[in-house]
Structure formats: C-alpha cells, structure tokens
Design a protein around this motif. Sequence first.
Motif, PDB file in Angstrom:
ATOM      1  N   CYS A 133     -11.548  -2.413  13.362  1.00  0.00           N
ATOM      2  CA  CYS A 133     -10.686  -3.538  12.983  1.00  0.00           C
ATOM      3  C   CYS A 133      -9.456  -3.006  12.243  1.00  0.00           C
ATOM      4  CB  CYS A 133     -11.448  -4.516  12.101  1.00  0.00           C
ATOM      5  SG  CYS A 133     -12.847  -5.313  12.918  1.00  0.00           S
ATOM      6  N   PRO A 134      -8.284  -3.601  12.496  1.00  0.00           N
ATOM      7  CA  PRO A 134      -7.029  -3.066  11.947  1.00  0.00           C
ATOM      8  C   PRO A 134      -6.757  -3.521  10.515  1.00  0.00           C
ATOM      9  CG  PRO A 134      -6.567  -4.918  13.396  1.00  0.00           C
ATOM     10  CD  PRO A 134      -8.060  -4.716  13.439  1.00  0.00           C
ATOM     11  N   PHE A 135      -7.400  -2.921   9.554  1.00  0.00           N
ATOM     12  CA  PHE A 135      -7.087  -3.192   8.146  1.00  0.00           C
ATOM     13  C   PHE A 135      -5.826  -2.435   7.744  1.00  0.00           C
ATOM     14  CE2 PHE A 135     -11.376  -4.587   8.352  1.00  0.00           C
ATOM     15  CZ  PHE A 135     -11.633  -5.376   7.241  1.00  0.00           C
ATOM     16  N   VAL A 136      -5.191  -2.923   6.685  1.00  0.00           N
ATOM     17  CA  VAL A 136      -4.003  -2.275   6.118  1.00  0.00           C
ATOM     18  C   VAL A 136      -4.162  -2.259   4.604  1.00  0.00           C
ATOM     19  CG1 VAL A 136      -1.514  -2.516   5.699  1.00  0.00           C
ATOM     20  CG2 VAL A 136      -2.438  -2.911   7.994  1.00  0.00           C
ATOM     21  N   ARG A 137      -3.739  -1.175   3.977  1.00  0.00           N
ATOM     22  CA  ARG A 137      -3.723  -1.163   2.523  1.00  0.00           C
ATOM     23  C   ARG A 137      -2.302  -0.954   2.030  1.00  0.00           C
ATOM     24  NH1 ARG A 137      -7.064   4.396   1.190  1.00  0.00           N
ATOM     25  NH2 ARG A 137      -5.787   5.837   2.405  1.00  0.00           N
ATOM     26  N   VAL A 138      -1.966  -1.643   0.955  1.00  0.00           N
ATOM     27  CA  VAL A 138      -0.646  -1.556   0.337  1.00  0.00           C
ATOM     28  C   VAL A 138      -0.823  -0.892  -1.021  1.00  0.00           C
ATOM     29  CG1 VAL A 138       1.347  -2.836  -0.516  1.00  0.00           C
ATOM     30  CG2 VAL A 138       0.149  -3.618   1.534  1.00  0.00           C
ATOM     31  N   LEU A 139      -0.087   0.201  -1.245  1.00  0.00           N
ATOM     32  CA  LEU A 139      -0.223   0.983  -2.461  1.00  0.00           C
ATOM     33  C   LEU A 139       1.037   0.874  -3.303  1.00  0.00           C
ATOM     34  CD1 LEU A 139      -1.284   2.979   0.190  1.00  0.00           C
ATOM     35  CD2 LEU A 139      -2.573   3.854  -1.757  1.00  0.00           C
ATOM     36  N   VAL A 140       0.839   0.717  -4.598  1.00  0.00           N
ATOM     37  CA  VAL A 140       1.944   0.639  -5.554  1.00  0.00           C
ATOM     38  C   VAL A 140       1.730   1.732  -6.592  1.00  0.00           C
ATOM     39  CG1 VAL A 140       3.166  -0.807  -7.217  1.00  0.00           C
ATOM     40  CG2 VAL A 140       2.082  -1.855  -5.208  1.00  0.00           C
ATOM     41  N   GLY A 141       2.760   2.530  -6.835  1.00  0.00           N
ATOM     42  CA  GLY A 141       2.606   3.619  -7.798  1.00  0.00           C
ATOM     43  C   GLY A 141       3.919   4.209  -8.226  1.00  0.00           C
ATOM     44  N   PHE A 168      -3.952  -2.772  -2.618  1.00  0.00           N
ATOM     45  CA  PHE A 168      -4.361  -4.060  -2.054  1.00  0.00           C
ATOM     46  C   PHE A 168      -4.814  -3.846  -0.611  1.00  0.00           C
ATOM     47  CE2 PHE A 168      -1.177  -4.863  -5.288  1.00  0.00           C
ATOM     48  CZ  PHE A 168      -1.769  -5.850  -6.062  1.00  0.00           C
ATOM     49  N   HIS A 169      -5.979  -4.390  -0.288  1.00  0.00           N
ATOM     50  CA  HIS A 169      -6.553  -4.248   1.039  1.00  0.00           C
ATOM     51  C   HIS A 169      -6.356  -5.545   1.817  1.00  0.00           C
ATOM     52  CE1 HIS A 169      -8.549  -0.482  -0.125  1.00  0.00           C
ATOM     53  NE2 HIS A 169      -8.793  -1.081  -1.277  1.00  0.00           N
ATOM     54  N   LEU A 170      -5.798  -5.434   3.002  1.00  0.00           N
ATOM     55  CA  LEU A 170      -5.537  -6.602   3.844  1.00  0.00           C
ATOM     56  C   LEU A 170      -6.421  -6.532   5.081  1.00  0.00           C
ATOM     57  CD1 LEU A 170      -1.626  -6.726   3.644  1.00  0.00           C
ATOM     58  CD2 LEU A 170      -3.284  -8.044   2.309  1.00  0.00           C
ATOM     59  N   SER A 171      -7.221  -7.569   5.273  1.00  0.00           N
ATOM     60  CA  SER A 171      -8.114  -7.657   6.423  1.00  0.00           C
ATOM     61  C   SER A 171      -7.345  -8.159   7.639  1.00  0.00           C
ATOM     62  CB  SER A 171      -9.266  -8.608   6.110  1.00  0.00           C
ATOM     63  OG  SER A 171      -8.774  -9.934   5.963  1.00  0.00           O
ATOM     64  N   PRO A 172      -7.941  -8.098   8.834  1.00  0.00           N
ATOM     65  CA  PRO A 172      -7.270  -8.657  10.022  1.00  0.00           C
ATOM     66  C   PRO A 172      -6.889 -10.124   9.857  1.00  0.00           C
ATOM     67  CG  PRO A 172      -9.094  -7.268  10.699  1.00  0.00           C
ATOM     68  CD  PRO A 172      -9.176  -7.369   9.202  1.00  0.00           C
ATOM     69  N   SER A 173      -7.745 -10.904   9.163  1.00  0.00           N
ATOM     70  CA  SER A 173      -7.408 -12.316   8.956  1.00  0.00           C
ATOM     71  C   SER A 173      -6.203 -12.460   8.034  1.00  0.00           C
ATOM     72  CB  SER A 173      -8.612 -13.071   8.378  1.00  0.00           C
ATOM     73  OG  SER A 173      -8.998 -12.525   7.132  1.00  0.00           O
ATOM     74  N   ASP A 174      -6.099 -11.589   7.019  1.00  0.00           N
ATOM     75  CA  ASP A 174      -4.916 -11.614   6.151  1.00  0.00           C
ATOM     76  C   ASP A 174      -3.648 -11.298   6.954  1.00  0.00           C
ATOM     77  OD1 ASP A 174      -6.474 -12.122   3.878  1.00  0.00           O
ATOM     78  OD2 ASP A 174      -6.837  -9.979   3.563  1.00  0.00           O
ATOM     79  N   LEU A 175      -3.738 -10.286   7.801  1.00  0.00           N
ATOM     80  CA  LEU A 175      -2.581  -9.911   8.607  1.00  0.00           C
ATOM     81  C   LEU A 175      -2.216 -11.014   9.590  1.00  0.00           C
ATOM     82  CD1 LEU A 175      -3.565  -6.197   9.328  1.00  0.00           C
ATOM     83  CD2 LEU A 175      -1.810  -7.000   7.738  1.00  0.00           C
ATOM     84  N   HIS A 176      -3.222 -11.695  10.124  1.00  0.00           N
ATOM     85  CA  HIS A 176      -2.949 -12.785  11.068  1.00  0.00           C
ATOM     86  C   HIS A 176      -2.221 -13.935  10.376  1.00  0.00           C
ATOM     87  CE1 HIS A 176      -3.474 -15.491  14.459  1.00  0.00           C
ATOM     88  NE2 HIS A 176      -4.018 -16.384  13.635  1.00  0.00           N
ATOM     89  N   LYS A 177      -2.652 -14.249   9.171  1.00  0.00           N
ATOM     90  CA  LYS A 177      -1.989 -15.325   8.429  1.00  0.00           C
ATOM     91  C   LYS A 177      -0.532 -14.984   8.168  1.00  0.00           C
ATOM     92  CE  LYS A 177      -6.180 -16.911   6.065  1.00  0.00           C
ATOM     93  NZ  LYS A 177      -6.885 -16.994   4.751  1.00  0.00           N
ATOM     94  N   LEU A 178      -0.273 -13.723   7.845  1.00  0.00           N
ATOM     95  CA  LEU A 178       1.101 -13.324   7.579  1.00  0.00           C
ATOM     96  C   LEU A 178       1.957 -13.356   8.840  1.00  0.00           C
ATOM     97  CD1 LEU A 178       0.435 -10.311   5.191  1.00  0.00           C
ATOM     98  CD2 LEU A 178       1.325 -12.558   4.568  1.00  0.00           C
TER      99      LEU A 178
END
Length: 460
Positions: A4-12, A80-90
């Motif tokens: 499944c295509p998860f995405v993570r967003v990193l801030v640093g 921050f971890h984004l699931s496929p459903s999060d990406l679909h909503k966006l």
Amino acid sequence: MDPCPFVRVLVGNLSLKLPSSSRPSPAASAGGVHPSAAPCFCKIRLNKLPYQTSSLPLLPDPTTTTSSSSSQNLTLAAVFHLSPSDLHKLSTSSIFSSKSQIKIAIYTGRRGSTCGVSSGKLLGKVVVPVDLAGTEARPAVHHNGWAPVGKKAAGAASLHLTVRSEPDPRFVFEFSGEPECSPQVFQVQGGRKQPVFTCKFSCRNSSSGDLHLRSRSLPLESSISRGWLSSLGSDQERPIKERKGWSVTVHDLSGSPVALASMVTPFVASPGTDRVSRSNPGAWLVLRPGDGTWKPWARLEAWRERGAGSADGLGYRFSLLPEATMTSSSGISLAESTLSTARGGKFTIDLTGNNAAAQRMGNSPGCSPRGSGELFGFGAWPFSNSRGFVMSSTVEGEGKCSRPVVEVGVQQVGCTEDAAAFVALAAAIDLSMDACKLLSHKLRKELWQQLEGSGRGLFA
C-alpha cells in the motif's frame, strides 16, 4: 500483491532566530522562566493530524546567518504518516478546501501547563504549504530554509526548517477475528483482501485455573452462573495467581508453521496486589523456523501501569534478539511505551531518525532463512534497514472486540517468514491486554483452546 502506498512527511533542522528585543535575558533564564538551554519549543501539525511537540534551538547571535542544512541529513523534529485513505482525501479535495499545510506554533518559556493553561507564551506561527501530489512515488523537498514567524515585516523572528516527504510503502495485514479465536489473516491492498496466513491459538495448562480465559469481545458470565459455580467450591473457581502457557502459531496457506509467539514468562501478580507490575513483567518470545526447530527472534515484555482512577495502561518493551538467546539482557530494545487499557491504541516500532539503535545493532542478525518461498519479494532480514518505519499494530481496549490491523514496512519483508513474524508479534501484544488484566478478574473459558495430545512436536 503490491504494498500500500503510504507516505511520511518529515519536519526537521529547526532553528529559531530572534531579534534582540525578543530574546530572553540571562536574568530571566536564571529566574526560572527559561530553565533549559533551548528556552523555546514548538507545536507542529500537518492538516488536522495531532500536534507533535519539539524543542526549538535558539541561535546564540541574532546577527548570525547560517546556510540551509542539507535536506538529506535531517535532524528530526516531527514525522507524520499518511495512509492511502489520507492521500485519497487530499487528492479528491475540492478547489475550495484548504491545501495541505505544515503549521508550526512557536512558544517561549517552559513546556507543559498549569491548571489547564499552557505555560508557554505564543511567539508566532509559521505556515508552510505542502504539495503531496505524486509523493507516493517519489521523494520531495517542500521547504528548506528560513521562514518569517508571524505576519510582521523585516526584523521579526525567523525560523529555519526543512520539510520533506518520501514514499513509505507498507504491507497491510488484517486479522479476521481475535487472535485467541484462531483467525485467518488477510493481506489488504486497496479494496482487495487475500488470505495469506492462519493463526492457531493454544494454551498448554488445561489443569490450571487458566480455564477462566475470557475473550474481550464476549460478555461476562451471569451472576447466577457464577454463584452456582462458586457454591461447588471447585479449584477452578479459586482466584488465578498467574496466566501462562499461551501461544499463537502462524501457518502459511500450505499449512506449514512460519512463526510462533509463545508466552515464556508467566504473567504473575506482584505480592499483595492483583496486577502484573513493571518490575516483574510477563514475556513473550517470537520465534521463527530454522534447521527443523524454532529459533528466537524477538522478545516482548508487558505489564500493567497504574493510572489515575481506572485509567490504567498496558506497558510494553520490545527487544530484538540478534543472537539465538532467550535472555532479555542481550536483546536490543527497539520500542517501549504504554497503551490505554480502556481505549487501546497502536503498538509501533518506528526508528525514523533514530541512529542510536542502528549503531547498537551493527550488522543484521544473519541471513533471512528460505522456507515457504519469496512471497513478497521485497527487502531483506527484518531491521536490516534499521532506520524508518518498521511496523505497527492496532490494539483494542478491554471489553472490545480486537481484530488487529498490522502495517509492516516493505524494507522489512524479504520472505514469508519475515511477514509472519510481525503477525505473531501483533497477536502477542493484543493478547497481552488480556494477560495483564487484573488477576482478580476472571477470564471466560470460551476462549480456551485445549490441546489434544501434549506430545506433539514443534512443527505439528
């Protein structure tokens, strides 16, 4: 099946530059207003995901100018971890809805709150737009440099930060029922589910008081039946002093055992109490097949944390065993936290930005064995890539039906046994919620799966 295509967003790479008029004075710091070397902190949020809090280094000289740090060498502040459903909503949001944003609220003073009021004083906010289109396929740097704090013109405070996103594909597995009910396990990809494993729960001590095992999704016995049974004065109605002998064997579709979670240290109440304490936790061993026997792979310890009122927690510690040993002292601790016994939560192993564990681990603990085949075809031995997301599993609270959903990073799965080990681990942490239930509370016998024939071999 594909992951499944998860995405993570990193801030640093955070650093704050304040004008002289806004900088905290040494006298104020000495007086306790700014007790730490980094007297500022921030709260970071992506869209409506929960805030994450991080300390905020302050540049020693407001006239100092620093070059932007490399976005590849990120000193992590939030992920921050984004699931496929999060990406679909966006991707399906309308043009009138807000775009994705990283919002950083910067505070001076100490963290925490007094009487429900935050102790820090808000200095200002920074908002960074984040375009997540296509990030499930390629990494992207959304910001790397300075940004003004608030809406003031030149001369105001400024914040240096790096915002980066990267693909984080994961395999997702879902139990069809509670682990104690010997369910199937499906791999999930989008709307499709494919069976990949079966679980077999067993308990080895049929002569003990463990006959009072209870599934969290089943109601308690009626008071009438309890009273009738207690009138018999049977040994099985005496208070249970320990819970032991539970195990979950994971089989592939051919019926071959590919992983095992076995309770190796009983869950015993501390003297004078009815709870499993941190000082004397119960423990599971997760094993993998090799050379015709089971070989230890990891150890999970669990206990019950005392909370305010009835707000207890399930404490846990997960350790990887690089050597073929059952002792926790030689293991490498990779995760330690607490889950609410009322609400449950997520058991997570995430080494993003954690180099300490990588340095301790050194080389991977041997070659990944070849058993039932390269089912998934990704990665190598679990934890050989010792940075990034490893796995997570949902855990329901007491009294709720628990069907764990397990996410495993693609880089951790090289063969069927790798995935099965994480499934067994998920079953162990889920069953620990039952094992750490107050020992004065009986567990229903409907969950009991009595073994027939105690002389079976390891791979029966």
